[in-house]
Design an enzyme around this catalytic site. Structure first.
Site, PDB file in Angstrom:
ATOM      1  N   TYR A 158       0.831  -1.210   0.000  1.00 23.84           N
ATOM      2  CA  TYR A 158       0.000   0.000   0.000  1.00 23.84           C
ATOM      3  C   TYR A 158       0.864   1.258   0.000  1.00 23.84           C
ATOM      4  O   TYR A 158       0.645   2.191  -0.787  1.00 23.84           O
ATOM      5  CB  TYR A 158      -0.916  -0.026   1.222  1.00 23.84           C
ATOM      6  CG  TYR A 158      -1.889   1.123   1.301  1.00 23.84           C
ATOM      7  CD1 TYR A 158      -2.897   1.276   0.367  1.00 23.84           C
ATOM      8  CD2 TYR A 158      -1.804   2.054   2.336  1.00 23.84           C
ATOM      9  CE1 TYR A 158      -3.793   2.332   0.437  1.00 23.84           C
ATOM     10  CE2 TYR A 158      -2.700   3.111   2.423  1.00 23.84           C
ATOM     11  CZ  TYR A 158      -3.688   3.251   1.472  1.00 23.84           C
ATOM     12  OH  TYR A 158      -4.581   4.298   1.554  1.00 23.84           O
ATOM     13  N   THR A 193     -14.037   5.695   6.075  1.00 25.50           N
ATOM     14  CA  THR A 193     -14.443   5.209   4.758  1.00 25.50           C
ATOM     15  C   THR A 193     -14.798   3.731   4.875  1.00 25.50           C
ATOM     16  O   THR A 193     -14.520   3.092   5.897  1.00 25.50           O
ATOM     17  CB  THR A 193     -13.300   5.358   3.740  1.00 25.50           C
ATOM     18  OG1 THR A 193     -12.233   4.486   4.119  1.00 25.50           O
ATOM     19  CG2 THR A 193     -12.788   6.794   3.686  1.00 25.50           C
TER      20      THR A 193
END
Length: 252
Positions: A158, A193
């Site tokens: 990531y 989120t």
């Protein structure tokens, strides 16, 4: 650049940060094309904001071109907000052995190559625009992460993908300066989120408590406010802005 009357593409616009940006742009008078893999959610958001939805895998050239075609058919394409991405967690050597090369490749492909794919296609279309009074022909915004700088345990893939987004921000801005197209990146901190909401509640609470001020999770509206400012402030170009409440991530 004025948002009113312009067309914008938001990848990953069916949920999370992308949805926040899409709703803001529509409320400000823009026409929004949502590009996402989540058909049902994407169509629902597009209908709610009076925009359009295109099924899109950002790593697929044909899908990206279809999004551009839809946007340019609706008017003057002046903005792209790249929010599509994934956030896997895997140590470079874990209980099951070495980090999966396929998972690393998938993360780079979606987060970095997918962002680049949409940037290049949108920029090509924007180059054909008549310039605004400011000389602008368009604005590109991508989403990185504070993990690009403070990658935690299990975030090698990531962090690498988001570090790539950070690294290409300035050269793309320089490439497109002669065309009147600005390129910016936002590096969010800990935001509420769907990715984060998939974590246990105690983990979410601990993350929120780690933000110096304000000590809360970021909201899609916070992200959308910065997106709007970038579009409207023509001196913002070639830079990465951390949107993180002054957090610096610990190793874990």
């Amino acid at each position: 650049m004025e948002i009113q009357g312009k067309v914008f593409i938001v990848t990953g616009g069916a949920s999370g940060l992308g949805e926040g940006a899409a709703r803001m742009l529509a409320a400000a008078g823009g026409t929004v094309v949502i590009a996402d893999m989540q058909d049902e959610k994407g169509q629902a958001v597009a209908q709610a904001i009076g925009g359009a939805f295109v099924h899109c895998d950002v790593t697929n050239e044909a899908d990206g071109q279809a999004v551009i075609a839809k946007a340019t058919a609706l008017g003057k394409l002046m903005g792209l907000v790249n929010c599509a991405g994934i956030a896997p967690a895997e140590k470079i050597v874990g209980k099951n052995g070495a980090h999966s090369l396929a998972n690393f490749s998938k993360t780079i492909t979606i987060n970095l190559i997918g962002s680049f794919n949409m940037l290049r296609l949108a920029a090509e279309a924007m180059c054909k625009n008549d310039p605004e009074a400011t000389g602008e022909r368009g604005v590109l915004i991508s989403t990185a992460s504070v993990a690009a700088y403070d990658g935690q345990i299990g975030q090698a893939a990531y962090a690498a993908s988001k570090g790539g987004v950070v690294g290409m921000t300035l050269p793309i801005a320089r490439d497109l300066a002669r065309n009147g197209i600005r390129n910016m990146t936002i590096a969010p901190g800990i935001f509420g989120t769907p990715m984060l909401f998939g974590m246990p509640q105690e983990v979410q609470d601990a993350l929120a408590a780690g933000v110096p001020f304000p000590s809360r999770l970021g909201r899609p509206e916070d992200f959308a406010k910065l997106v709007r400012h970038i579009f409207e402030n023509d001196m913002l170009n070639g830079e990465v802005i951390r949107l993180d409440g002054a957090i610096r991530l610990a190793p874990k």
